[in-house]
Write a protein that holds these residues in place. Structure first.
Motif, short mmCIF file in Angstrom:
data_model
loop_
_atom_site.label_atom_id
_atom_site.label_comp_id
_atom_site.label_asym_id
_atom_site.label_seq_id
_atom_site.Cartn_x
_atom_site.Cartn_y
_atom_site.Cartn_z
N ASP A 557 49.03 49.41 38.82
CA ASP A 557 50.03 49.18 39.86
C ASP A 557 50.34 47.70 39.99
N GLU A 558 49.37 46.84 39.66
CA GLU A 558 49.57 45.39 39.77
C GLU A 558 50.52 44.87 38.70
N LEU A 559 50.76 45.66 37.65
CA LEU A 559 51.64 45.24 36.57
C LEU A 559 52.65 46.35 36.28
N SER A 560 53.33 46.82 37.32
CA SER A 560 54.16 48.00 37.16
C SER A 560 55.67 47.72 37.22
N VAL A 561 56.08 46.49 37.61
CA VAL A 561 57.51 46.16 37.66
C VAL A 561 57.74 44.81 36.99
N MET A 562 58.96 44.63 36.51
CA MET A 562 59.35 43.33 35.97
C MET A 562 59.72 42.41 37.13
N ARG A 563 59.32 41.16 37.05
CA ARG A 563 59.54 40.24 38.16
C ARG A 563 61.01 39.94 38.37
N GLN A 564 61.39 39.77 39.64
CA GLN A 564 62.75 39.35 39.98
C GLN A 564 62.81 37.89 40.39
N THR A 565 61.66 37.26 40.47
CA THR A 565 61.59 35.85 40.81
C THR A 565 60.33 35.26 40.18
N LEU A 566 60.35 33.96 39.91
CA LEU A 566 59.17 33.27 39.37
C LEU A 566 58.21 32.85 40.48
N LEU A 567 58.62 33.03 41.73
CA LEU A 567 57.85 32.51 42.85
C LEU A 567 56.42 33.03 42.87
N PHE A 568 56.25 34.35 42.77
CA PHE A 568 54.91 34.90 42.93
C PHE A 568 54.03 34.65 41.72
N SER A 569 54.63 34.56 40.54
CA SER A 569 53.85 34.16 39.37
C SER A 569 53.31 32.76 39.57
N THR A 570 54.15 31.88 40.14
CA THR A 570 53.73 30.51 40.40
C THR A 570 52.63 30.46 41.46
N LEU A 571 52.80 31.24 42.54
CA LEU A 571 51.79 31.24 43.60
C LEU A 571 50.45 31.74 43.09
N GLU A 572 50.46 32.75 42.22
CA GLU A 572 49.21 33.25 41.65
C GLU A 572 48.54 32.19 40.79
N THR A 573 49.34 31.41 40.06
CA THR A 573 48.78 30.33 39.25
C THR A 573 48.16 29.26 40.14
N LEU A 574 48.81 28.95 41.25
CA LEU A 574 48.26 27.97 42.19
C LEU A 574 46.94 28.46 42.77
N VAL A 575 46.87 29.73 43.13
CA VAL A 575 45.63 30.29 43.69
C VAL A 575 44.51 30.23 42.66
N TYR A 576 44.84 30.59 41.42
CA TYR A 576 43.84 30.58 40.34
C TYR A 576 43.23 29.19 40.20
N ASN A 577 44.08 28.16 40.23
CA ASN A 577 43.58 26.79 40.09
C ASN A 577 42.85 26.32 41.33
N LEU A 578 43.36 26.71 42.51
CA LEU A 578 42.72 26.30 43.75
C LEU A 578 41.31 26.88 43.85
#
Length: 815
Positions: A557-578
């Protein structure tokens, strides 16, 4: 892949230079990426020749020096002062001529410095060269005296020829995966044979003989699918040691490090014939049995590099009666390898299934010279020849006798490929008609037999080592690459009008320029998945342009749709680094977004768009003894956005409030009524979705819209004014709803000629100003490019500006 020019000459006569050979190989599809000169010793003894001492007398002013004349093949003998005690007339010696640079052997921890031979006067006597000891030219460490040669070579002969140290050339070939047949000197020479129409020489194995059968090892194949052929023999009475110079030079010429004489031979034959081999210490083979089989999953095995690996149920292993000894075709084991104490070996040459080796090598992350060849497909007819060739070489460099019969288990021989070919298809695909005799010559040179010949075509019998030639088009490609692409003229119908034009705006070029700009300003590029969670889209549904593109068979379910914005991909990357204690981040990403749109007729269509995103978080300036850490602010992001716009030479934009669903506050820049970028502070409710508690400033560019605004005109130069700027400041009390953008726009409309720059340097809000009021302190830079401004002109300009602010914005001018 690297091949040696001199090594190739052992297979085929080459009068062509290394550069010419490189062009020939490239024309056949073996693209040469570089040619590098390889010297056996530094300098290659350039400028060093064989000479003969004609006379030798004591130096009148130095007891330990001698005055000599030396014939070096020149018009006149050279006078040379020599300090060696063993120099005498009549000797053949090594002479370094004036201008030669010598690279002496190192005798201590530090490498010896090279030095150049120059004309000199030694104790008043002229010296025009140097008679050399072995350490002075890098051939040894002895300095007891000069080298004395026993040779009939004429004086002046290069010393490199005498010592067999002539320079070699390493030819780097960008070998494509389909051309594994050329992954050896023999294989490369086969292409040269075909294109040059010259005979090929194979090394002779006629002297191979079995000396005795005192050490017989039984071989059994339990998995014929993974190992169709296996050959082996034993050699006894070996002396493991250093390889001879010729063998070491061959390996060094292609970038390999010599190990010992037996291992060096197996590596040599692998790169010579393309057949990997492996040598086992025969005394470590339990039960004198070799069994090729798979083992239960989870079995542990320690490879030569000392790493313990867990085997899978499909890993093909070479075992003895008790234990595994080698991962077949990939990597040897630590307990069965050849060591300095080895005196007897079992030598293996086999054909392993490419599929089996590929799976094993990928699973264990092992890439070796052996697996590189096996997983692409070696020649099943080569193992026996290579085995005997290696056995002869081992006997030559390490001694020993062949102490068993040759084992060759090959129950089901691999048949050649049989490919029907029609002449009309050859003509059609190549574009011209090649003489039938030339076609047959090329095929014969490539070891492809043309059988069942008719007027229409023939049956091509392709040897099994050509794993890439299985279709008619493949055979035609072989004919074309040897015939030469350059020999096929362009069609008369082909003109410049039919060639594709380069785009006026190259997206890849602009992407590279933006990447360089961002990296230069401390940003790191990210690359994230295009798949995301539907819950993200649900949180900003009102801002999305269409409906989701949903996967029919998602992994989760976490990988079930194609993204409509880069925002959440970016936020997940920030969380991973933080989460890994990286809190000060600047990121950018080029990526695509996807959605379904409804057309006018009510049908659905898929839309794919490229976006550019920027994100900053944490501190803009790190804490130090000079300053405290300063958190990032909106204007740090706005500065980065402006740099992107400047690169595209976009000077004027209109602004409007950014989407409140995405941003707590921010702006959208609009050009020609088209939004090109939105930037601002990401709304806390969105950062909360990814469990991010720090503020994030984010910008989202419409990349395609940005590319349409590119300008191709050249940069224009504007002369710097010779007249000074004048600054005037105003303090404006205005409604909170009035933005600085409105002030700036009105000021530029009011004064178009003299106003150069406007800036707000202070903002104040307080009870004494009144409700819903704020104060802007604004500076105005005025300048005339033709004359110095007078007080009268300045005052009139400022009066016009104040009147405009009062009338249009309701501003109160504070004195």
């Amino acid at each position: 892949m690297e091949v040696s020019y001199k090594w190739l000459q052992e297979y085929i006569d080459l009068s062509e230079s290394p550069e010419e050979v490189g062009k020939l190989l490239t024309s056949t599809g073996l693209e040469v990426e570089g040619i590098e000169k390889v010297e056996a010793i530094p300098g290659g003894l350039e400028g060093v020749v064989i000479g003969e001492v004609l006379t030798c007398t004591k130096h009148p002013d130095a007891d330990k020096l001698s005055l000599t004349t030396v014939d070096v093949g020149a018009d006149q003998p050279l006078p040379i002062v020599c300090g060696a005690p063993n120099v005498a007339a009549g000797q053949k010696v090594v002479v370094a001529l004036v201008g030669a640079t010598l690279h002496p052997s190192s005798t201590g921890e530090k490498p010896a410095e090279p030095f150049q031979i120059k004309k000199a006067k030694i104790r008043g006597a002229a010296s025009e060269g140097m008679i050399c000891a072995e350490d002075e030219i890098g051939l040894g460490t002895s300095h007891a005296g000069i080298m004395m040669l026993d040779t009939d070579l004429p004086n002046g002969t290069p010393a490199a020829r005498y010592f067999n140290l002539e320079a070699d050339y390493q030819i780097a070939i960008g070998l494509t995966p389909n051309r594994i047949d050329a992954a050896s000197h023999y294989g490369t020479a086969r292409d040269l044979k075909a294109v040059l129409n010259r005979p090929l020489r194979l090394p002779s194995i006629d002297t191979f003989a079995v000396d005795n059968t005192n050490l017989t090892v039984e071989v059994r194949i339990d998995n014929l699918e993974a190992c169709p052929r296996y050959t082996g023999l034993t050699i006894s009475g070996l002396t493991i040691g250093e390889s001879p110079d010729w063998l070491k030079q061959r390996l060094i010429s292609i970038g390999l490090n010599p190990i010992n004489n037996v291992v060096d031979v197996t590596n040599y034959v692998c790169h010579d014939l393309g057949q990997p081999l492996h040598a086992y210490d025969a005394d470590k083979i339990a039960g004198k049995q070799v069994i090729v089989k798979t083992l239960p999953a989870g079995t542990t095995f320690v490879t030569l590099d000392g790493v313990e690996r867990k085997l899978t149920a499909t890993d093909l292993m070479v075992c003895d009666a008790e234990k595994p000894m080698c991962i077949a075709g990939v990597f040897g084991g630590q307990q069965s390898g050849v060591s300095a104490q080895t005196t007897r070996i079992f030598l293996e040459a086999a054909y392993f299934s490419p599929i089996s080796v590929r799976k094993t090598a990928q699973h264990h992350g092992l890439k070796t010279d052996s697996s590189f060849r096996f997983e692409r497909g070696t020649d099943p007819n080569m193992p026996l020849f290579a085995l005997k060739r290696a056995a002869l070489l081992i006997q030559d460099v390490a001694g020993g006798v062949v102490s068993s019969d040759v084992t060759d288990l090959y129950p089901t021989p691999i048949e050649p490929f049989r490919v029907p070919v029609r002449f009309r298809n050859i003509d059609r695909l190549i574009g011209i008609q090649i003489e039938r005799s030339e076609i047959l010559r090329i095929l014969n040179a490539l070891d492809i037999e043309a059988a069942e010949m008719t007027e229409d075509g023939f049956l091509a019998i392709v040897p099994p080592y050509r794993v890439d030639v299985t279709r008619e088009a493949d055979v035609i490609e072989e004919i074309l690459r040897i015939y030469g692409l350059d020999n096929v003229p362009l069609s008369k119908n082909l003109s410049a009008d039919t060639l594709s034009e380069f785009p006026k705006t190259d997206p890849d070029q602009w992407q590279g320029r933006i990447g360089q700009l961002m990296a230069a300003n401390g940003f790191y590029e990210t690359l994230t998945l295009s798949l995301t969670r539907p819950t993200y889209h649900n949180a900003i549904r009102s801002s999305l342009p269409g409906t989701d593109v949903t996967l029919l068979n998602p992994l989760s379910d976490e990988l079930s749709v194609m993204r409509q914005t880069l925002l959440f991909s970016t936020l997940e990357t920030l969380v991973y680094n933080l989460n890994r204690r990286q809190k000060d981040l600047k990121l950018f990403e080029f990526g695509k977004v996807y959605h379904q749109a409804t057309t006018e007729d009510g049908s659905k269509k898929y839309v794919e768009q490229m976006r550019l995103s920027l994100a900053i978080m944490g501190n803009q300036e790190s804490e130090s003894w000079l300053q405290k850490g300063r958190p990032v602010a909106y204007h740090d992001l706005a500065t980065a956005v402006q740099r992107v716009l400047n690169l595209f030479r976009i000077k004027s934009v209109e602004t409007q409030p950014a989407d409140a669903t995405l941003f707590q506050y921010g702006l959208t820049y609009v050009v020609n009524k088209k939004p090109i970028v939105s930037l601002g502070l990401v709304h806390p409710k969105l950062t909360k979705l990814v469990d991010l508690k720090q503020p994030v400033y984010y910008a989202d560019f419409d990349w395609q819209a940005l590319l349409k605004l590119t300008r191709s005109e050249k940069a224009r130069y504007e002369e710097v004014s010779r007249f000074p700027e004048v600054r005037r400041d105003l303090s404006l009390v205005i409604d909170k709803t009035v933005t600085f953008e409105q002030i700036s726009k009105l000021a530029r409309q009011t004064e178009r000629k003299l106003l150069r720059f406007i800036n707000v340097f202070d903002v104040y809000e307080g009870e004494n100003l009144g409700a819903e009021k704020k104060s802007y302190s604004v500076s105005f830079m005025l300048q005339d490019s033709s004359q110095t401004l007078t007080d009268t002109t300045i005052d009139k300009t400022m009066q016009r500006l104040m009147a405009a602010f009062e009338k249009e914005l309701g501003a109160v001018i504070r004195k």
